[in-house]
Write an enzyme that holds these catalytic residues in place. Structure first.
Site, PDB file in Angstrom:
ATOM      1  N   GLU A  49      36.405   0.498  54.955  1.00 31.44           N
ATOM      2  CA  GLU A  49      35.006   0.480  54.561  1.00 31.44           C
ATOM      3  C   GLU A  49      34.787  -0.764  53.700  1.00 31.44           C
ATOM      4  OE1 GLU A  49      33.910   4.127  52.517  1.00 31.44           O
ATOM      5  OE2 GLU A  49      32.152   3.147  51.660  1.00 31.44           O
ATOM      6  N   ASP A  60      27.081   3.379  42.553  1.00 27.73           N
ATOM      7  CA  ASP A  60      28.406   2.937  42.151  1.00 27.73           C
ATOM      8  C   ASP A  60      28.608   2.949  40.644  1.00 27.73           C
ATOM      9  OD1 ASP A  60      29.817   2.305  44.614  1.00 27.73           O
ATOM     10  OD2 ASP A  60      28.184   0.885  44.937  1.00 27.73           O
ATOM     11  N   TYR A 174      30.077  11.917  55.182  1.00 27.57           N
ATOM     12  CA  TYR A 174      30.664  11.495  53.905  1.00 27.57           C
ATOM     13  C   TYR A 174      30.363  12.570  52.866  1.00 27.57           C
ATOM     14  CZ  TYR A 174      32.091   7.972  50.398  1.00 27.57           C
ATOM     15  OH  TYR A 174      32.735   7.264  49.418  1.00 27.57           O
TER      16      TYR A 174
END
Ligand SMILES: Cc1ncc(COP(=O)(O)O)c(C=O)c1O
Lengths: 259, 195
Positions: A49, A60, A174
């Site tokens: 990824e 993040d 995911y």
């Protein structure tokens, strides 16, 4: 057949879990990243990824934020990363997924982005700030090029919605292990197993779990209820400290494959 | 949701203007950072097509300097923080750094309803520079004895430009979104800068 689908079919046949390795595109430089990716593949990563650095990486934590900023300061662009993918594809068939925020994709235009990604050899795209209600047009542009759009579910996603999202996700789903941003954690939430079991029950596609997984023991633990694990910040920290990735990748691989 | 709660501003204007005149004001002016105080003032007048809307963004050191926060004036459509709206961004979709003398206008996107107002022509969006904001702050102090927030001072800084195009008989309502007490350090610095 899309390389991601082929991978999960193969792994299922072998009774193995996918090791998915995340690196920030162009961090610390494009050439170091290139070597890092190849080491990760040699060490047993099944899928790579690549994070497309974005100025406002809202999903993040500090580690990946800092790496994104460093990469941007170094002049990395989406175009340069796609060129790298093209070069990587000359020697590797490892499935590749781009993790990009929505704005760079909107800016490029969905069709152009999908075409360029396909030409380069990208197999899937993860857009953490895209919800299913708004995802249709990008899904279509990508599907026309045979590229999968991979959606995310979190522990806070209501159960019925987990199912709706899973049905829209292509390649894999995911599963975000925790409520929060990316970043290596000392421990995963206690109920991650139950969450993953529920998601997996509802999902027609394989489920890969990510966020917070920082060592082989955690990877093994998380993989028990998933089809794959995603490791990111722990790799970026090693890149930052100039530690080799190959032995770490091997230890993750070993932890997943151990009977 | 923000529009809904902030719209108390425009609804109060509708009532309170009756103390001064019978009809609607001719123009509404408000500063635009994220856009909440402006949309709150504008939205209740949306269907009153004779009422002109002016949203004033932070022009910083000037639009050409690149050091500003004038999203609607200079940005292009994108997605930031979950909304599709105008975004200050480079050719690769990276969000640009912003600058303004007022922290509250320092934002590279804007509430999406303003993007709609801009695209449909319902509102006009302009920019006032740091210097114009300081001048606007000074003007209100000298005329009314009120210290406006530096954000609101951008709307005040634009006011002379607008007034020049209007008749004496016409009226303007300007949203004073906050008070200047919080900005004393910035103001002191701003007024000491050699001009
Ligand atoms: C006094 C004041 N006015 C205006 C703004 C700008 O916000 P908005 O455009 O959302 O009203 C702020 C933001 O902090 C503020 O503090």
């Amino acid at each position: 057949m899309n390389r991601i689908d082929r991978l999960f079919v193969d792994l299922k046949g072998q009774g193995r879990k996918a090791l998915i390795a995340y690196v920030t595109g162009g961090y610390p430089t494009l050439s170091v990243m290139d070597k890092a990716v190849k080491d990760l593949v040699r060490g047993g990563a099944d899928l790579i990824e690549i994070g497309v650095p974005f100025s406002d990486p809202i999903a993040d934590g500090p580690t990946i934020q800092e790496s994104s900023q460093k990469a941007l300061d170094g002049g990395i662009t989406p175009g340069a990363l796609l060129d790298w993918v093209k070069r990587f594809r000359k020697s590797h068939e490892t499935p590749l997924v781009l993790m990009t925020y929505m704005n760079p994709v909107v800016s490029r235009g969905f069709d152009r982005f999908a075409r360029e990604a396909k030409t380069a050899g990208v197999d899937g795209v993860i857009v953490p700030d895209l919800i299913i209600e708004e995802g249709g047009p990008l899904e279509e542009s990508l599907a026309r090029q045979g590229i999968h759009l991979i959606y995310l579910v979190a522990p806070t996603t209501p159960k019925s919605r987990r199912e709706q999202i899973a049905r829209r996700s292509k390649g894999f789903l995911y599963a975000v292990s925790l409520t929060g941003v990316t970043g290596a954690r000392r421990a995963l939430p206690k109920d991650v197993g139950a969450f993953l079991a529920d998601v997996r029950r509802r999902s027609p596609v394989p489920v890969a779990v990510g966020f917070g997984i920082s060592d082989p023991a955690q990877a093994r633990h998380a993989a028990a209820e998933a089809d794959g694990v995603i490791v990111g910040s722990a790799l970026i920290q090693r890149l930052k400290n100039k530690e080799p990735l190959l032995p770490f990748a091997r230890s993750l691989r070993h932890a997943l494959d151990r009977p | 949701m923000v529009r809904e709660f902030q719209s108390v501003i425009g609804r109060e204007v509708k009532v309170q203007i009756r103390a001064f005149q019978s009809g609607d004001p001719d123009a509404l002016v408000a500063c635009v950072g994220g856009g909440s105080n402006a949309i709150g003032l504008f939205a209740p007048f949306y269907d009153h097509k004779k009422v002109a809307f002016y949203g004033v963004e932070a022009g910083g050191e000037g639009l050409r300097s690149g050091r500003h926060s004038a999203t609607l004036c200079t940005g292009r459509p994108g997605v930031l923080h979950g909304a599709r709206t105008y975004v200050m961004q480079d050719e690769n979709g990276q969000v640009l750094p912003t600058h303004s003398i007022s922290a509250g206008l320092d934002y590279p996107a804007v509430g999406p309803e303003h993007a709609f107002y801009k695209d449909t022509g319902r509102a006009v969006y302009v920019a006032a520079t740091d210097k114009e904001a300081l001048a606007g702050f000074k003007m209100l102090n000298e005329t009314e004895g009120l210290s406006a927030a530096l954000e609101s001072s951008h709307a005040l800084g634009f006011l002379p430009r607008l007034a020049k195009k209007m008749k004496r008989s016409q009226s303007v309502v300007l949203g004073l979104s906050g008070r200047g007490d919080k900005d004393m350090a910035q103001l002191a610095e701003g007024f000491h800068e050699p001009h």
